[in-house]
Every structure is written in C-alpha cells, then in structure tokens.
Design a protein around this motif. Structure first.
Motif, PDB file in Angstrom:
ATOM      1  N   PRO A 175       0.836  -1.201  -0.141  1.00  0.00           N
ATOM      2  CA  PRO A 175       0.015  -0.150  -0.180  1.00  0.00           C
ATOM      3  C   PRO A 175       0.549   1.442   0.005  1.00  0.00           C
ATOM      4  CG  PRO A 175      -0.449  -1.496   1.641  1.00  0.00           C
ATOM      5  CD  PRO A 175       0.530  -2.046   1.097  1.00  0.00           C
ATOM      6  N   GLU A 176       0.536   2.251  -0.644  1.00  0.00           N
ATOM      7  CA  GLU A 176       1.047   3.531  -0.834  1.00  0.00           C
ATOM      8  C   GLU A 176       1.709   4.110   0.802  1.00  0.00           C
ATOM      9  OE1 GLU A 176      -0.781   6.701  -2.978  1.00  0.00           O
ATOM     10  OE2 GLU A 176       1.065   7.930  -2.742  1.00  0.00           O
ATOM     11  N   ALA A 177       0.896   3.883   1.489  1.00  0.00           N
ATOM     12  CA  ALA A 177       1.468   4.302   3.057  1.00  0.00           C
ATOM     13  C   ALA A 177       2.515   3.871   3.542  1.00  0.00           C
ATOM     14  CB  ALA A 177       0.105   4.393   3.968  1.00  0.00           C
ATOM     15  N   LEU A 178       2.664   2.529   2.759  1.00  0.00           N
ATOM     16  CA  LEU A 178       4.011   1.992   3.341  1.00  0.00           C
ATOM     17  C   LEU A 178       5.141   1.748   2.458  1.00  0.00           C
ATOM     18  CD1 LEU A 178       2.411  -1.653   4.987  1.00  0.00           C
ATOM     19  CD2 LEU A 178       3.246   0.498   5.970  1.00  0.00           C
ATOM     20  N   ARG A 179       5.170   2.820   1.364  1.00  0.00           N
ATOM     21  CA  ARG A 179       6.239   2.805   0.435  1.00  0.00           C
ATOM     22  C   ARG A 179       6.972   3.927   0.539  1.00  0.00           C
ATOM     23  NH1 ARG A 179       1.956   1.121  -3.798  1.00  0.00           N
ATOM     24  NH2 ARG A 179       2.151   3.253  -4.554  1.00  0.00           N
ATOM     25  N   ASP A 180       8.451   3.536   0.726  1.00  0.00           N
ATOM     26  CA  ASP A 180       9.328   4.773   0.682  1.00  0.00           C
ATOM     27  C   ASP A 180       9.813   4.747  -1.006  1.00  0.00           C
ATOM     28  OD1 ASP A 180      11.079   2.481   0.464  1.00  0.00           O
ATOM     29  OD2 ASP A 180      11.906   2.839   2.425  1.00  0.00           O
ATOM     30  N   THR A 181      10.903   5.418  -0.925  1.00  0.00           N
ATOM     31  CA  THR A 181      11.528   5.337  -2.324  1.00  0.00           C
ATOM     32  C   THR A 181      13.033   4.816  -2.066  1.00  0.00           C
ATOM     33  OG1 THR A 181      12.521   7.820  -2.002  1.00  0.00           O
ATOM     34  CG2 THR A 181      10.153   7.293  -2.871  1.00  0.00           C
ATOM     35  N   PRO A 182      13.733   5.001  -3.291  1.00  0.00           N
ATOM     36  CA  PRO A 182      15.042   4.468  -2.792  1.00  0.00           C
ATOM     37  C   PRO A 182      15.781   5.588  -2.224  1.00  0.00           C
ATOM     38  CG  PRO A 182      14.586   3.952  -5.430  1.00  0.00           C
ATOM     39  CD  PRO A 182      13.134   4.519  -4.684  1.00  0.00           C
ATOM     40  N   GLU A 183      15.447   6.920  -2.485  1.00  0.00           N
ATOM     41  CA  GLU A 183      16.174   8.001  -1.740  1.00  0.00           C
ATOM     42  C   GLU A 183      15.754   8.067  -0.391  1.00  0.00           C
ATOM     43  OE1 GLU A 183      14.487   8.290  -4.746  1.00  0.00           O
ATOM     44  OE2 GLU A 183      16.012   7.937  -6.040  1.00  0.00           O
ATOM     45  N   ARG A 184      14.562   7.919  -0.071  1.00  0.00           N
ATOM     46  CA  ARG A 184      14.099   7.820   1.257  1.00  0.00           C
ATOM     47  C   ARG A 184      14.735   6.911   2.062  1.00  0.00           C
ATOM     48  NH1 ARG A 184       8.134   8.035   2.327  1.00  0.00           N
ATOM     49  NH2 ARG A 184       8.893   7.099   4.438  1.00  0.00           N
ATOM     50  N   ALA A 185      14.741   5.482   1.414  1.00  0.00           N
ATOM     51  CA  ALA A 185      15.315   4.335   2.048  1.00  0.00           C
ATOM     52  C   ALA A 185      16.734   4.695   2.456  1.00  0.00           C
ATOM     53  CB  ALA A 185      15.377   3.108   1.205  1.00  0.00           C
ATOM     54  N   TYR A 186      17.403   5.331   1.331  1.00  0.00           N
ATOM     55  CA  TYR A 186      19.083   5.423   1.838  1.00  0.00           C
ATOM     56  C   TYR A 186      18.905   6.385   2.952  1.00  0.00           C
ATOM     57  CZ  TYR A 186      23.772   6.716   0.752  1.00  0.00           C
ATOM     58  OH  TYR A 186      25.112   6.902   1.006  1.00  0.00           O
ATOM     59  N   THR A 187      18.391   7.551   2.705  1.00  0.00           N
ATOM     60  CA  THR A 187      18.942   8.680   3.688  1.00  0.00           C
ATOM     61  C   THR A 187      18.132   8.257   5.202  1.00  0.00           C
ATOM     62  OG1 THR A 187      16.742  10.016   2.910  1.00  0.00           O
ATOM     63  CG2 THR A 187      18.820  10.451   1.932  1.00  0.00           C
ATOM     64  N   GLU A 188      16.875   7.724   5.131  1.00  0.00           N
ATOM     65  CA  GLU A 188      16.547   7.525   6.289  1.00  0.00           C
ATOM     66  C   GLU A 188      17.442   6.401   7.007  1.00  0.00           C
ATOM     67  OE1 GLU A 188      11.755   8.906   5.647  1.00  0.00           O
ATOM     68  OE2 GLU A 188      12.350   6.700   6.153  1.00  0.00           O
ATOM     69  N   SER A 189      17.693   5.352   6.468  1.00  0.00           N
ATOM     70  CA  SER A 189      18.616   4.250   6.988  1.00  0.00           C
ATOM     71  C   SER A 189      19.947   4.927   7.282  1.00  0.00           C
ATOM     72  CB  SER A 189      18.737   3.284   5.985  1.00  0.00           C
ATOM     73  OG  SER A 189      17.421   2.660   5.522  1.00  0.00           O
ATOM     74  N   LYS A 190      20.283   5.707   6.602  1.00  0.00           N
ATOM     75  CA  LYS A 190      21.662   6.368   6.893  1.00  0.00           C
ATOM     76  C   LYS A 190      21.696   7.014   8.245  1.00  0.00           C
ATOM     77  CE  LYS A 190      25.849   7.618   4.505  1.00  0.00           C
ATOM     78  NZ  LYS A 190      26.486   6.308   4.121  1.00  0.00           N
ATOM     79  N   ALA A 191      20.721   7.902   8.516  1.00  0.00           N
ATOM     80  CA  ALA A 191      20.330   8.827   9.468  1.00  0.00           C
ATOM     81  C   ALA A 191      20.357   7.876  10.788  1.00  0.00           C
ATOM     82  CB  ALA A 191      19.224   9.575   9.536  1.00  0.00           C
ATOM     83  N   LEU A 192      19.549   6.772  10.485  1.00  0.00           N
ATOM     84  CA  LEU A 192      19.449   5.924  11.833  1.00  0.00           C
ATOM     85  C   LEU A 192      20.670   5.208  12.033  1.00  0.00           C
ATOM     86  CD1 LEU A 192      15.920   4.066  10.701  1.00  0.00           C
ATOM     87  CD2 LEU A 192      16.326   5.385  13.001  1.00  0.00           C
ATOM     88  N   ILE A 193      21.577   4.862  11.030  1.00  0.00           N
ATOM     89  CA  ILE A 193      22.748   4.130  11.424  1.00  0.00           C
ATOM     90  C   ILE A 193      23.743   5.344  12.010  1.00  0.00           C
ATOM     91  CG2 ILE A 193      24.843   3.288  10.104  1.00  0.00           C
ATOM     92  CD1 ILE A 193      22.943   2.297   7.795  1.00  0.00           C
ATOM     93  N   GLU A 194      23.621   6.258  11.622  1.00  0.00           N
ATOM     94  CA  GLU A 194      24.567   7.312  12.174  1.00  0.00           C
ATOM     95  C   GLU A 194      24.228   7.607  13.789  1.00  0.00           C
ATOM     96  OE1 GLU A 194      24.760  10.375   9.263  1.00  0.00           O
ATOM     97  OE2 GLU A 194      26.133   9.022   8.016  1.00  0.00           O
ATOM     98  N   LYS A 195      22.862   7.456  13.969  1.00  0.00           N
ATOM     99  CA  LYS A 195      22.295   7.863  15.451  1.00  0.00           C
ATOM    100  C   LYS A 195      22.623   6.523  16.201  1.00  0.00           C
ATOM    101  CE  LYS A 195      18.583   9.235  18.067  1.00  0.00           C
ATOM    102  NZ  LYS A 195      17.283  10.034  18.126  1.00  0.00           N
ATOM    103  N   TRP A 196      22.243   5.342  15.710  1.00  0.00           N
ATOM    104  CA  TRP A 196      22.001   4.089  16.581  1.00  0.00           C
ATOM    105  C   TRP A 196      23.308   2.981  16.508  1.00  0.00           C
ATOM    106  CZ3 TRP A 196      19.240   4.639  20.632  1.00  0.00           C
ATOM    107  CH2 TRP A 196      18.104   5.480  20.863  1.00  0.00           C
ATOM    108  N   HIS A 197      23.721   3.014  15.260  1.00  0.00           N
ATOM    109  CA  HIS A 197      24.676   1.887  15.047  1.00  0.00           C
ATOM    110  C   HIS A 197      25.829   1.873  16.064  1.00  0.00           C
ATOM    111  CE1 HIS A 197      26.401  -1.540  13.471  1.00  0.00           C
ATOM    112  NE2 HIS A 197      27.538  -0.987  12.904  1.00  0.00           N
ATOM    113  N   LYS A 198      25.929   1.002  17.002  1.00  0.00           N
ATOM    114  CA  LYS A 198      27.005   0.803  17.846  1.00  0.00           C
ATOM    115  C   LYS A 198      26.882   1.880  19.036  1.00  0.00           C
ATOM    116  CE  LYS A 198      30.147  -2.315  15.858  1.00  0.00           C
ATOM    117  NZ  LYS A 198      31.278  -2.528  15.072  1.00  0.00           N
ATOM    118  N   ARG A 199      25.718   2.430  19.119  1.00  0.00           N
ATOM    119  CA  ARG A 199      25.420   3.332  20.362  1.00  0.00           C
ATOM    120  C   ARG A 199      25.180   2.737  21.555  1.00  0.00           C
ATOM    121  NH1 ARG A 199      21.151   8.394  20.508  1.00  0.00           N
ATOM    122  NH2 ARG A 199      20.211   8.037  22.490  1.00  0.00           N
ATOM    123  N   GLY A 200      26.070   2.302  22.567  1.00  0.00           N
ATOM    124  CA  GLY A 200      25.764   1.360  23.676  1.00  0.00           C
ATOM    125  C   GLY A 200      25.770   0.049  22.990  1.00  0.00           C
ATOM    126  N   ARG A 201      24.768  -0.733  23.176  1.00  0.00           N
ATOM    127  CA  ARG A 201      24.494  -2.120  22.753  1.00  0.00           C
ATOM    128  C   ARG A 201      23.563  -2.001  21.579  1.00  0.00           C
ATOM    129  NH1 ARG A 201      22.969  -6.213  27.191  1.00  0.00           N
ATOM    130  NH2 ARG A 201      24.621  -7.418  26.077  1.00  0.00           N
TER     131      ARG A 201
END
Ligand code: GUN
Ligand code: ZN
Length: 450
Positions: A175-201
């Motif tokens: 459904p449209e409400a669950l679709r991102d785009t290649p660009e959003r997939a990339y930028t949102e994942s990247k921001a999450l990685i930068e914030k959370w990856h290897k932050r504590g556990r």
C-alpha cells in the motif's frame, strides 16, 4: 521490570549452569559446560568467572551478594535472529499463505506505525514480551517508518539490551502508505545508522524487506548502504513460499534464481541474515555458503503460514550457517523454547533429528555465532555480557509430573524444549541485572526439589 545500566558491583548468580563454547553437532560432548551447583561471578554486567559454586564463593568472591536460583537452570539469554516488531497484533491471523497474509493482515497493521505514540507503546510491550520469554538479543524488522526504528532502539537502550534492528525498505507491491523510495530508504537508513549503530549495545541492520517489495533502484540503494557500512548486518527474506519464488522470477527476469537477485546488488555477505531459505536449489545454497551468509530457520512461522519444511541437513551439508528464530508474527510464539519444539517436529517430518543439546546450543551460542557476536553474548565465558535466563523445568503440573521420571540433563532439556514456554522462565538477566522476574508457582510440596 527493572531498567537502567548494569551496576559496577560484583555479584554472584548461583544455580545449575549450562553453556556452550562449540557446536555439539561437530564437537560432541566437549561443546557443553555444565555445573550442577554452579555460579557466575559478574562485575559491571560482565561474566568474570563461571564454574563450581563452592570454589567461586570461597576463593574468588567471598562476601559478594548471591542471587540463588537453585534448583533452576541458568543458561545464556536466548537470541532470536528474525522477528518483526510491528507484528505483535498480526500474530495468530487466520487462513492465508505468505503473499495474501502480507496484504490482508501485515500491511494493514504495519500502517499503524506511522504514529510515533503507537510505536512507543508497542515497543514497550515488545520488550516486555521478549524478556518474559528469556530472549535478551533479537534481530528485528521495524516498519517502513523511521519512527518505528527510533522507538525500538530507544526502548532497547532503556532496557540496556543488545539488539539489532532496521526500518524496512519497501517501495513497491505494498500500500502507498507503506512505500518509501530508493532515496528515502537510503537517507532514512543512513540517519538511523549514524544515530544508533554501536550506540551502547544497539546495532543497525539494513533491512530490504524482500525482493518483491523493492525495485531494482531500491536494492541498489540497499547495496550502497551495505558497502558504506560494512559492519552493519543485513536482514531480509529468501525463498519462503513457492508463490513468492515464482513472483521473484517474474519481477527479475534476468536472474538465475532468487538468491541471484540479492547477489547482484551486493547484499550477500557474512553479516547477511536470510529468513526462511526453504525452497533453495543446490546452486543457491552453494552461493550462500560461499558468501558465509546465514539461513534463518523459522519453524513456527513455516508451519503456520504453510510455507514448507526447512531442510536442516541439506543446509548444513552445503556448508551454510544456520540461525533459528521465531519470525513473530508469521511465527506463533515469542518463546525460543516453543520455537525449538517446532524445529524438532519439522526435522522429524523429514527423517531428521534435533537433539536437545543441539537445540539449546542453537538458541544461545549458535545464534550468537550466526550474528558474529559469540565474543559478546551467547555463553558464560569470561568477558561475555551476563545476559541470562533462569529456567524452571517444573513450572506446570504436567511438566512437574513429567520431570519426576527424568534422570539426565539431556532429558530435562528435551522436556523443556518440548513442553516449555514463557511459563518456564523464572527470571531474565540483562547485563547482570534482573530484567524480568516471575512469581514462584505454587506446586505440591512433595514434588518440590530440595
Ligand atoms: N516476507 C516478506 N515480509 C515478510 C514478513 O513480514 N513475514 C514473513 N514471514 N515473510 C515475509
Ligand atoms: Zn520475517
């Protein structure tokens, strides 16, 4: 529930201790370490020593406070390498196979995770439930919404659990409400990685949902993320259902097979976890083995959604690494004990076998190894986090009764995996702190162990 960081103080957990340092399928008896009266010396949430209680109490840590769990069994916290955070209200949805089940139930429910408040409330529930079941590490799919991953990691940080998770990437066939785009997939994942990856556990897992819900552009974006963040895991699904396999062939006409799609975009490596892997060819198994990727067996899900029988023997013989997981909410239980019970049955249906020692290795050290985290979790070797679960094999009248006839540890473990569930979890520890505690059940005096 208690929360917060591990305290620096020394303490001892006493009980019947069991852990593995190798795979009993290859190493045999030397793989398991068992102490009938054992103790774990914990400091700063980390195991310092594990062994005979008498020696530890007298020589190494006289005066340290003792949390005594005798006669229960203490094993490393369970590791669930494939579970869906937004499917807590999808579990037990009737009557559909994979592609229909996704459209009819899953994609409806996951839309609710556009609401950050819904994410927060459900994250609380999800972690309560994992810990009640003795699961201290999981690899989770969040929804497509970045806020679902935010809520997940914030809750995990609050509990001090070691978790891997990612927002799913999906830009078609949903459904449209669950679709991102290649660009959003990339930028949102990247921001999450930068914030959370290897932050504590916390650790990030890049999560293209499966080939059907990603365009080639999005799979390319996932591949770029994987190249730029080599120490992130990748989680996805592969070859779960025959209708799914046929649709992948239509959507990627150039591909040799389903596995080839992920290979093309650089998504196969030693940190790639592929849920299901049921309908694989010998070629696909060889490619996955060569890449050192992990096939994740999800028995309750495979039976419930009617997907098929995971061929453990063929997977092992091909040299593929294996994880065992719940896959809630296609899976029907959060319990890794229930999961082991269904794994046993799936193997039985194929003339194969899963001894209890193999199953307990799989859901602790084996899954930790599948994640490449065996130096951090999954055993009680010195230096590992003290994530642990205390198991009571006499938690129900039927189990108590059955246990009267049990003579060996092996038999006890098999009763636990065959009849066990959340009811057998007497306590769960995260970094040496009790994260979940159960009231002792009333039981007939005559049957209680000294
Ligand atoms: N394949 C793609 N998405 C899913 C999911 O949410 N659950 C299962 N079992 N298989 C999937
Ligand atoms: Zn899944």
């Amino acid at each position: 529930m208690s929360a917060g960081k591990a305290s620096r103080a020394r303490k001892i957990l006493r009980g019947r201790l069991l852990w593995f340092t190798e795979d009993p399928q290859t190493a045999g008896e030397r793989a398991a370490h068992y102490f009938e009266d054992g103790a774990l010396l914990v400091e700063g949430g980390v195991v310092q020593r594990a062994g005979e209680a008498n020696r530890l109490l007298a020589d190494l840590a006289p005066g340290a406070p003792v949390e005594d769990h005798r006669p229960h069994l203490i094993v490393p916290g369970f590791v669930d390498p494939h579970i869906h955070f937004p499917q807590t209200q999808v579990i037990a949805s009737f009557g559909a196979q994979l592609l229909e089940w996704l459209q009819k139930y899953t994609f409806v429910e996951e839309q609710k995770y556009s609401d950050p408040a819904h994410c927060v409330i459900n994250a609380r529930f999800f972690f309560d439930e994992l810990l009640r079941n003795g699961t201290t590490t999981a690899v989770a799919f969040c929804s497509v919404h970045a806020q679902s991953a935010e809520a997940f990691f914030a809750e995990s940080e609050r509990r001090n659990t070691l978790m891997l998770a990612g927002k799913v990437l999906m830009d078609r066939n949903a459904p449209e409400a669950l679709r991102d785009t290649p660009e959003r997939a990339y930028t949102e994942s990247k921001a999450l990685i930068e914030k959370w990856h290897k932050r504590g556990r916390q650790r990030y897992a890049i999560a293209p949902r499966f080939a059907i819900t990603s365009t080639e552009g999005q799979l390319e974006a996932a591949g770029a993320l994987a190249r730029e963040h080599e120490d992130c895991h990748i989680e996805t699904h592969l070859s779960e259902n025959l209708g799914e396999v046929a649709l992948v062939r239509e959507l990627f006409p150039w591909s040799r097979d389903y596995t080839d799609v992920y290979a093309r975009y650089g998504l196969l490596g030693a940190k790639t976890l592929l849920g299901h892997c049921i309908h694989l060819s010998a070629r696909e198994r060889a490619v996955l083995a060569q890449a050192r990727s992990v096939a994740v067996f999800c028995p309750t899900s495979n039976l419930f959604i009617g997907s098929g029988l995971f061929d453990w023997r063929a997977t092992r013989e091909a040299g593929l690494r294996i994880g065992v997981a719940t896959d809630v909410g296609g899976g029907t239980s959060y319990s890794m004990l229930r999961t082991a019970a269904e794994a046993y049955k799936v193997l039985q249906l194929q003339g194969q076998n899963l001894p209890a020692m193999h199953a307990f290795h799989a859901i602790t050290r084996g899954n930790a190894e599948a994640l490449g985290l065996e130096d951090v979790i999954g055993s009680f070797e010195p230096g590992r986090a003290c994530d642990a679960v205390v198991l009571d094999a006499r938690a129900t009248p039927a189990m108590c009764h059955r246990m009267e006839a049990v003579r060996t540890l092996d038999e006890e473990l098999f009763v636990l995996m065959t009849m066990g569930s959340d009811r057998n979890v007497a306590a769960t520890y995260v970094m040496g702190e009790k994260a979940c505690d159960r009231q002792e059940p009333a039981r007939p005096k005559a049957l209680a162990r000294a």
